[in-house]
Design an enzyme around this catalytic site. Structure first.
Site, PDB file in Angstrom:
ATOM      1  N   LYS A 161      73.593  36.260-104.736  1.00 42.21           N
ATOM      2  CA  LYS A 161      74.075  37.081-103.614  1.00 42.21           C
ATOM      3  C   LYS A 161      72.901  37.756-102.916  1.00 42.21           C
ATOM      4  O   LYS A 161      72.854  37.837-101.679  1.00 42.21           O
ATOM      5  CB  LYS A 161      75.063  38.131-104.119  1.00 42.21           C
ATOM      6  CG  LYS A 161      75.500  39.109-103.029  1.00 42.21           C
ATOM      7  CD  LYS A 161      76.543  40.093-103.533  1.00 42.21           C
ATOM      8  CE  LYS A 161      76.945  41.062-102.419  1.00 42.21           C
ATOM      9  NZ  LYS A 161      78.042  41.959-102.830  1.00 42.21           N
TER      10      LYS A 161
ATOM     11  N   HIS B 265      86.290  -7.901-107.678  1.00 44.11           N
ATOM     12  CA  HIS B 265      86.986  -6.904-106.866  1.00 44.11           C
ATOM     13  C   HIS B 265      88.079  -6.190-107.669  1.00 44.11           C
ATOM     14  O   HIS B 265      89.212  -6.048-107.212  1.00 44.11           O
ATOM     15  CB  HIS B 265      87.566  -7.535-105.611  1.00 44.11           C
ATOM     16  CG  HIS B 265      86.528  -8.131-104.706  1.00 44.11           C
ATOM     17  ND1 HIS B 265      85.471  -7.415-104.201  1.00 44.11           N
ATOM     18  CD2 HIS B 265      86.367  -9.408-104.253  1.00 44.11           C
ATOM     19  CE1 HIS B 265      84.712  -8.203-103.455  1.00 44.11           C
ATOM     20  NE2 HIS B 265      85.226  -9.417-103.485  1.00 44.11           N
TER      21      HIS B 265
END
Length: 514
Positions: A134, A277
Site C-alpha cells: 500500500k 485434437h
C-alpha cells in the site's frame, strides 16, 4: 538517516547474500524467528523485532510483528504530518519489507493434518506485505528472491515500486485463495461445489502462443495440484506447445485408465493411446510397447500423423525405432531408456519425449470457460467396477466380447460427444467422435473400420434414441454393443438387437464429453 529493512522469510533462497549486501550498503536489519537465527548464524548483524517493539513474541509465535512500532514504520507516508507522529511516539521508519509466507500450500500438499495446516496460515506476514505494498511509494516490498537485486540499486523507480507492489498483492491474494480452497474442501468433504469458488492459478510454463498463433497462451497450475503432464520431464525435443499440453493430457488420462483396468497383474500388458485434437484416433493393448504402438498406429495411419502418443510402460530402443516412419508431436511414457532417448534425439530431434509420474493424478474439478464465467463440475472418474452392466438381449456377450466392450467403453468415455467406438481384440478399429448426431458418429466409425468391423464390438457414450445404430452395426458385422440405455425407444432398440443376433449391454451410466 539509516535505512531499515525488515526481513522475515520462509523461503530463504538467496537471503544471506541479500542481507549481507544490504548491511554493506549501510542498512539496519530487523528480523524474527528462524530468519533472525539464520542471519546471526551467518555472522550478519540483525536486530530482533521484539527489541524494537519492546514486547516478546507470544502465543507460540502467532503474535510478533502485529505492533505499531512495525506497522507504523511501514505505513507512514514520507511527509511532515506522519513523520511528526512517528517522532512523537519514538518510532522509526521501515524502508524495505522482505517477507514471504508460511508454506501453507506445501504443508497441505504433503498430507498434513488439518490442525497443522491451520498453524501454517500466516497472519503477520500478509499484514506486513499488504502494508508495504500500500505504501510502495516509500517502502520497497519484496516477496520473490528474483527481485532482491533490484533493491540493491541506488534508486528504484516508481514504476518498479508499483510493479513490486502488484506482485506483492498477487502473492497474498494467491495465498488467501489457497487457504479458502482448502477450508472449503475440508468443509464440503468433496461432495458439493461451494457457493464461492476461487481458482488459485500460478504460471508454470510459457508457450509461444495458444491454440493459434494470434492467441497468447500460458500453462498454469491449480493450487498445489500435481499433473502428470504438467509436471512431466522433457527428455528430448522441442518445448511443449499449448496444444501439445492439451493432447498429451488427454492421451495420458486414457492410457492410465486402461492400464488400471487390466485384469492381469500390473505391468504385464502395455497400453498405447494416440490422440489427435483431444480425440483418441488409435488405441491398443498388447504384450509390449512396440506391439501396442504398431497396432494403435495401424488402427488409423492417416489420423495418427502429427499426433500425440501416450504409453503405459517404459519405452525401450526397439519401441523407439518402431516409430521411425511416423511423424509425431509428443511421446509421453512412465520412463524411456537412455538408449531410446539418444535415438530419439538423433533421429527425431523435434519429437517431444516426456516422462510422467504415474502417481500424479488430475484434481477433482473440471473447469471450462464461458463468456463472463466458468462452468465447473466434478471430473468424470466413475470406473467400470462402479457400474452394474445389464445384459438386455437374449444372447449375452462372449468372454472376448466382454473384454472388448470394457476396453471400448474406456475409449469412448475419452472421446468428444457424440462418440461411437468399434474395437476388436484390444484394438480400436473405428472411431467416430464430435459428431452432431449419433448415427453420424456411428457411420464415421464404421467407415473408419471397413472390413475390420466384422467381429468387432461397439460402444456409445450415450443412449440410442433409435434403432438405426444397431442396424448399421449389424450390417457392418459388429457382434456386441454397449450403451447406457435409458431412451424412450429402448424396447425397440433391444428388439432390433435380438432380431439381428447382437448381444447388447446397458451400463446405466453415460459419459458425455463436450
Amino acid at each position: 538517516m539509516t535505512r531499515r529493512a525488515l526481513i522475515s522469510v520462509s523461503d530463504k533462497t538467496g537471503i544471506e547474500a541479500f542481507a549481507r549486501a544490504l548491511v554493506e550498503r549501510g542498512w539496519e536489519l530487523l528480523s524474527t524467528g528462524g530468519t533472525l537465527a539464520a542471519l546471526r548464524a551467518a555472522g550478519i548483524p540483525a536486530t530482533a523485532v521484539s527489541d524494537v517493539t519492546g514486547f516478546p513474541e507470544i502465543l507460540d509465535g502467532r503474535v510478533k510483528t502485529l505492533h505499531p512500532a512495525i506497522h507504523g514504520g511501514i505505513l507512514a507516508r514520507r511527509e511532515e504530518g506522519h513523520l511528526a507522529q512517528l517522532a512523537e511516539h519514538g518510532l522509526d521508519l521501515i524502508d524495505l519489507v522482505c517477507v514471504n509466507l508460511y508454506p501453507f500450500r506445501e504443508t497441505v500438499a504433503r498430507g498434513a493434518t488439518f490442525e497443522e495446516a491451520i498453524e501454517n496460515i500466516d497472519i503477520g506476514g500478509p499484514a506486513m506485505i499488504r502494508a508495504a505494498a500500500k505504501n510502495h511509494a516509500g517502502v520497497l516490498v519484496l516477496v520473490d528472491p528474483a527481485d532482491y537485486g533490484l533493491a540493491l540499486q541506488d534508486e528504484v523507480s516508481q514504476t518498479d515500486r508499483r510493479r513490486l507492489a502488484a506482485k506483492a498483492f498477487r502473492h497474498t491474494s494467491d495465498y488467501d485463495a489457497a487457504i479458502s480452497t482448502y477450508l472449503a474442501g475440508a468443509d464440503e468433504a468433496g461432495e458439493t461445489l461451494p457457493e464461492h469458488l476461487t481458482l488459485d492459478l500460478s504460471r508454470v510454463a510459457s508457450v509461444r502462443y495458444g491454440e493459434n498463433p494470434h492467441q497468447p497462451g500460458a500453462i498454469y497450475r491449480l493450487g498445489t495440484e500435481r499433473g502428470p503432464v504438467l509436471d512431466a520431464r522433457l527428455l528430448s525435443g522441442k518445448p511443449m506447445s499449448f496444444n501439445n499440453y492439451a493432447d498429451a493430457d488427454a492421451a495420458w488420462a486414457l492410457a492410465q485408465e486402461l492400464a488400471a483396468q487390466e485384469d492381469q497383474p500390473a505391468g504385464t500388458r502395455a497400453v498405447c493411446v494416440a490422440v489427435k485434437h483431444a480425440n483418441p484416433c488409435g488405441v491398443a493393448v498388447a504384450d509390449s510397447v512396440q506391439a501396442a504402438w504398431e497396432q494403435a498406429r495401424d488402427a488409423d495411419t492417416l489420423s495418427v500423423f502429427g499426433g500425440v502418443v501416450a504409453v503405459s510402460r517404459p519405452v525401450d530402443l526397439a519401441a523407439a525405432q518402431s516409430m521411425r516412419g511416423t511423424f509425431l508431436e509428443v511421446l509421453i511414457a512412465p520412463d524411456v531408456t537412455p538408449e531410446a532417448v539418444a535415438w530419439f534425439a538423433a533421429k527425431k530431434p523435434d519429437l517431444r519425449v516426456l516422462v510422467a509420474d504415474t502417481a500424479a493424478h488430475p484434481g477433482t474439478l473440471d473447469v471450462r470457460p464461458l463468456a463472463g464465467g466458468f462452468a465447473v463440475q466434478r471430473r468424470d472418474t466413475r470406473p467400470w467396477d462402479d457400474l452394474c452392466p445389464e445384459v438386455v438381449t437374449v444372447r449375452p456377450p462372449t468372454e472376448q466380447e466382454w473384454g472388448d466392450l470394457r476396453f471400448a467403453w474406456a475409449v469412448v468415455k475419452h472421446a468428444r460427444s457424440n462418440a461411437v467406438v468399434l474395437a476388436k481384440n484390444g484394438v480400436t478399429v473405428g472411431l467416430g467422435a464430435g459428431a452432431v448426431s449419433r448415427i453420424w458418429a456411428a457411420e464415421r466409425a464404421v467407415a473408419n473400420a471397413g472390413e475390420r468391423a466384422r467381429g468387432a464390438v461397439l460402444a456409445s457414450e450415450a443412449f440410442f434414441p433409435f434403432d438405426d445404430v444397431v442396424r448399421l452395426a449389424a450390417e457392418a458385422g459388429v457382434t456386441a454393443v454397449l450403451q447406457p440405455g435409458g431412451a424412450k425407444r429402448d424396447p425397440e432398440v433391444i428388439a432390433a438387437a435380438n432380431e439381428l443376433g447382437l448381444s447388447m449391454v446397458f451400463t446405466g451410466s453415460r459419459h458425455f464429453r463436450h
